[in-house]
Design an enzyme around this catalytic site. Structure first.
Site, PDB file in Angstrom:
ATOM      1  N   PRO A 107       0.748  -1.306  -0.078  1.00  0.00           N
ATOM      2  CA  PRO A 107       0.048   0.123  -0.142  1.00  0.00           C
ATOM      3  C   PRO A 107       0.822   1.395  -0.015  1.00  0.00           C
ATOM      4  CG  PRO A 107      -0.417  -1.180   1.936  1.00  0.00           C
ATOM      5  CD  PRO A 107       0.406  -2.177   1.193  1.00  0.00           C
ATOM      6  N   ASN A 108       0.258   2.172  -0.782  1.00  0.00           N
ATOM      7  CA  ASN A 108       0.816   3.545  -0.930  1.00  0.00           C
ATOM      8  C   ASN A 108       2.250   3.620  -1.709  1.00  0.00           C
ATOM      9  OD1 ASN A 108      -1.519   4.704   0.763  1.00  0.00           O
ATOM     10  ND2 ASN A 108      -0.612   3.876   2.238  1.00  0.00           N
ATOM     11  N   ARG A 120       4.903  11.073  -2.539  1.00  0.00           N
ATOM     12  CA  ARG A 120       4.297  11.378  -1.145  1.00  0.00           C
ATOM     13  C   ARG A 120       5.702  11.581  -0.134  1.00  0.00           C
ATOM     14  NH1 ARG A 120       4.153   5.239   1.115  1.00  0.00           N
ATOM     15  NH2 ARG A 120       3.685   6.293   3.146  1.00  0.00           N
ATOM     16  N   TYR A 171      11.032   9.322   1.631  1.00  0.00           N
ATOM     17  CA  TYR A 171      10.779   8.101   0.508  1.00  0.00           C
ATOM     18  C   TYR A 171      11.754   8.726  -0.765  1.00  0.00           C
ATOM     19  CZ  TYR A 171       7.497   5.867   3.651  1.00  0.00           C
ATOM     20  OH  TYR A 171       6.869   5.497   4.479  1.00  0.00           O
ATOM     21  N   ASN A 192       8.154  -5.142  -0.370  1.00  0.00           N
ATOM     22  CA  ASN A 192       8.094  -3.908   0.536  1.00  0.00           C
ATOM     23  C   ASN A 192       6.491  -4.031   0.672  1.00  0.00           C
ATOM     24  OD1 ASN A 192       7.544  -1.610   1.886  1.00  0.00           O
ATOM     25  ND2 ASN A 192       9.070  -0.664   0.396  1.00  0.00           N
ATOM     26  N   ALA A 218       2.600  -0.740   5.123  1.00  0.00           N
ATOM     27  CA  ALA A 218       2.164  -0.832   6.456  1.00  0.00           C
ATOM     28  C   ALA A 218       1.742  -2.225   6.873  1.00  0.00           C
ATOM     29  CB  ALA A 218       0.996   0.208   6.485  1.00  0.00           C
ATOM     30  N   GLU A 262      12.342  -9.155   2.978  1.00  0.00           N
ATOM     31  CA  GLU A 262      11.535  -7.961   3.204  1.00  0.00           C
ATOM     32  C   GLU A 262      12.376  -6.840   2.930  1.00  0.00           C
ATOM     33  OE1 GLU A 262      10.054  -6.102   7.632  1.00  0.00           O
ATOM     34  OE2 GLU A 262       9.681  -8.206   7.230  1.00  0.00           O
ATOM     35  N   HIS A 291      12.664  -2.362   3.090  1.00  0.00           N
ATOM     36  CA  HIS A 291      12.018  -0.819   3.483  1.00  0.00           C
ATOM     37  C   HIS A 291      12.841   0.010   3.019  1.00  0.00           C
ATOM     38  CE1 HIS A 291       9.273  -2.854   5.966  1.00  0.00           C
ATOM     39  NE2 HIS A 291      10.097  -3.639   6.379  1.00  0.00           N
ATOM     40  N   ARG A 338      12.022   5.612  12.946  1.00  0.00           N
ATOM     41  CA  ARG A 338      10.536   6.152  12.943  1.00  0.00           C
ATOM     42  C   ARG A 338       9.681   5.845  14.030  1.00  0.00           C
ATOM     43  NH1 ARG A 338       8.370   5.200   6.806  1.00  0.00           N
ATOM     44  NH2 ARG A 338       7.044   6.788   7.710  1.00  0.00           N
TER      45      ARG A 338
END
Length: 139
Positions: free
Chosen positions: A9-10, A17, A22, A71, A74, A95, A97, A104
């Protein structure tokens, strides 16, 4: 070698964004560079904002591909269902990121997926994907 990148997502909004987290590059531009760098392998790409679609993609390719770079956005921190899908397949999953999740919010410090993955790469920007591909190539 056949590698699948799955973004959650996103991540379709990369380059638009939260640029301070990012960066300015959209994923299509980065993917073109990655494919040129690894011209001798096939790098497939899939992005979805929907948990079930990500699970379906894992089921579809999880017994025939050489590696998955994921990735999950969330969903990393919330999805037992994606973790179960990763555990159920044979293809190794790394995985990734873009940001250093440990710098964060605290809820981002925990991954539901990591225990089912070959490894986790975080905090190297878009280069996190390349580092994952390198690991899959070098076994």
């Amino acid at each position: 070698m056949n590698i699948q990148i799955i973004n959650g997502p996103n991540l379709n909004l990369l380059g638009i964004r939260e640029k301070s987290i990012y960066g300015n590059t959209n994923f299509d531009t980065y993917l073109d560079e990655l494919r040129k760098h690894y011209a001798n392998i096939t790098i497939n790409y899939y992005q979805s904002n929907v948990e079930g679609e990500i699970i379906n993609k894992l089921h579809e390719i999880g017994f025939s591909f050489d590696g998955i770079v994921m990735n999950a956005g969330a969903y990393t921190h919330t999805s037992i269902a994606i973790a179960d899908a990763i555990a159920a397949i044979n293809t190794p999953v790394i995985e990734v990121h873009i940001s250093n999740v440990y710098k964060r919010e605290e809820f981002r410090h925990s991954s539901m997926l990591a225990a089912s993955c070959k490894g986790v790469i975080a905090g190297f920007g878009m280069d996190s994907y390349r580092l994952a591909v390198e690991n899959l190539l070098n076994g």
